[in-house]
Design a protein around this motif. Structure first.
Motif, short mmCIF file in Angstrom:
data_model
loop_
_atom_site.label_atom_id
_atom_site.label_comp_id
_atom_site.label_asym_id
_atom_site.label_seq_id
_atom_site.Cartn_x
_atom_site.Cartn_y
_atom_site.Cartn_z
N ALA A 1 -17.32 93.55 34.63
CA ALA A 1 -17.43 93.62 36.10
C ALA A 1 -17.36 92.22 36.69
O ALA A 1 -17.84 91.26 36.06
CB ALA A 1 -18.74 94.30 36.49
N PRO A 2 -16.76 92.06 37.84
CA PRO A 2 -16.64 90.72 38.44
C PRO A 2 -18.01 90.14 38.78
O PRO A 2 -18.90 90.85 39.26
CB PRO A 2 -15.79 90.96 39.69
CG PRO A 2 -15.97 92.41 40.02
CD PRO A 2 -16.15 93.10 38.70
N LEU A 3 -18.16 88.85 38.52
CA LEU A 3 -19.40 88.16 38.84
C LEU A 3 -19.20 87.39 40.15
O LEU A 3 -18.57 86.34 40.17
CB LEU A 3 -19.78 87.19 37.72
CG LEU A 3 -21.05 86.35 37.94
CD1 LEU A 3 -22.26 87.26 38.13
CD2 LEU A 3 -21.26 85.39 36.78
N THR A 4 -19.70 87.94 41.21
CA THR A 4 -19.59 87.28 42.50
C THR A 4 -20.75 86.32 42.70
O THR A 4 -21.77 86.38 42.00
CB THR A 4 -19.58 88.32 43.63
OG1 THR A 4 -20.87 88.98 43.65
CG2 THR A 4 -18.48 89.35 43.42
N ARG A 5 -20.60 85.44 43.67
CA ARG A 5 -21.67 84.49 43.95
C ARG A 5 -22.94 85.20 44.42
O ARG A 5 -24.05 84.81 44.04
CB ARG A 5 -21.20 83.50 45.03
CG ARG A 5 -22.24 82.45 45.38
CD ARG A 5 -21.67 81.44 46.35
NE ARG A 5 -22.66 80.44 46.70
CZ ARG A 5 -22.44 79.41 47.51
NH1 ARG A 5 -21.23 79.24 48.05
NH2 ARG A 5 -23.41 78.54 47.78
N GLU A 6 -22.76 86.26 45.16
CA GLU A 6 -23.91 87.01 45.66
C GLU A 6 -24.70 87.61 44.51
O GLU A 6 -25.94 87.57 44.49
CB GLU A 6 -23.44 88.11 46.61
CG GLU A 6 -24.57 88.95 47.19
CD GLU A 6 -24.06 90.06 48.09
OE1 GLU A 6 -24.90 90.83 48.59
OE2 GLU A 6 -22.83 90.17 48.27
N ILE A 7 -23.98 88.17 43.53
CA ILE A 7 -24.66 88.76 42.37
C ILE A 7 -25.34 87.68 41.54
O ILE A 7 -26.49 87.83 41.12
CB ILE A 7 -23.64 89.54 41.51
CG1 ILE A 7 -23.15 90.78 42.26
CG2 ILE A 7 -24.27 89.95 40.18
CD1 ILE A 7 -22.08 91.56 41.52
N ALA A 8 -24.63 86.56 41.31
CA ALA A 8 -25.17 85.49 40.48
C ALA A 8 -26.43 84.89 41.08
O ALA A 8 -27.33 84.44 40.35
CB ALA A 8 -24.12 84.40 40.28
#
Length: 274
Positions: free
Chosen positions: A131-138
């Motif tokens: 799954a893509p790791l976005t800045r918001e998730i990180a």
């Protein structure tokens, strides 16, 4: 089978030997490591069972690199057939290695399941599902907590399986006993393994700095980003191959050599490091 207690400085020697032996057969060892990673990547692509199957292959891939390092240490060319070494040593050890792989996959998936209790499975989806790791998730607190929990739980799992493939292959130890002996050996030689980890951290950081400098110089000369990307991938592959090459020396120094000479490469007394 007798456990050896080694001094902390042995960790530096393991690192040095891993680098030295890698450069005896760099293309063969790097190619074998690439094949191991490719096999695990292909397994991941299978529906439903792919990620679990890829995880189950890791102990066998580790053993392949250990045997290849032993071959290279004797100035013999490691061949791609070593990729299947875990599955070609008799039915009993084949079953033991399959059991070891299943236990590793189960342990890793259990860690991911526990992390999902914190962040709803976001970290597990990024790590296992691509799954893509976005800045918001990180930057999410739950995601970071799940990541650190997974890291802390993975350390004992790694120690359990560190020596286990070699114990099964060279000593014929049953899987569960191999896990016990592995973590005991790691804990009893914690000083050496700490130095070993620090030494490899230094090697990786130093290599990263050197590659970053080279990339900056290439960019200054107006060369394309493709060359820089290829250089980074090649360096990462080479360093990972070196690291896995060094694992056999941690095993060699932690246990007495097996009494039987049935295996082609009992590592404790056949690897020439002079």
């Amino acid at each position: 089978m007798k456990l050896h207690i080694v001094p902390a400085r042995a960790g530096l020697e393991w690192t040095r030997l891993g680098i030295r032996v890698f450069w005896r057969q760099p293309l063969a060892l790097a190619a074998l490591f690439f094949l191991c990673m490719a096999a695990m990547s292909l397994a991941t692509a299978l529906p439903l069972v792919g990620p679990a199957l890829a995880l189950a292959l890791l102990p066998s891939a580790t053993l392949a690199m250990m045997v290849a390092a032993a071959e290279a240490g004797q100035d013999r060319m490691p061949t791609p057939k070593l990729l299947l070494v875990a599955f070609r040593t008799g039915r009993e050890r084949l079953h033991a290695m399959l059991t070891l792989g299943a236990l590793y996959a189960g342990g890793f998936l259990l860690i991911m399941g526990l992390s999902a209790l914190i962040d709803g499975g976001q970290f597990a989806q990024v790590y296992l599902g691509g799954a893509p790791l976005t800045r918001e998730i990180a930057e999410s607190g739950d995601f970071q907590a799940a990541m650190w929990l997974s890291l802390l739980l993975y350390v004992p799992l790694s120690l359990l399986f560190w020596h286990a493939p070699g114990l099964v292959h060279w000593h014929g130890v049953p899987p569960v006993k191999a896990l016990f002996f592995s973590i005991v050996a790691c804990v009893r030689n914690l000083g050496a393994f700490t130095v070993y980890g620090l030494a490899w951290t230094g090697v990786f950081v130093g290599a990263a700095m050197a590659v970053s400098l080279a990339v900056a110089l290439l960019s200054g000369l107006g060369l394309g980003a493709g060359i820089a990307g290829a250089m980074m991938v090649a360096t990462a592959m080479m360093l990972a191959s070196m690291f896995f090459t060094s694992v056999v020396f941690t095993f060699r120094d932690s246990f007495e050599p097996p009494p039987s000479r049935a295996s082609r490469q009992p590592p404790a007394d056949v690897i020439d490091t002079d």
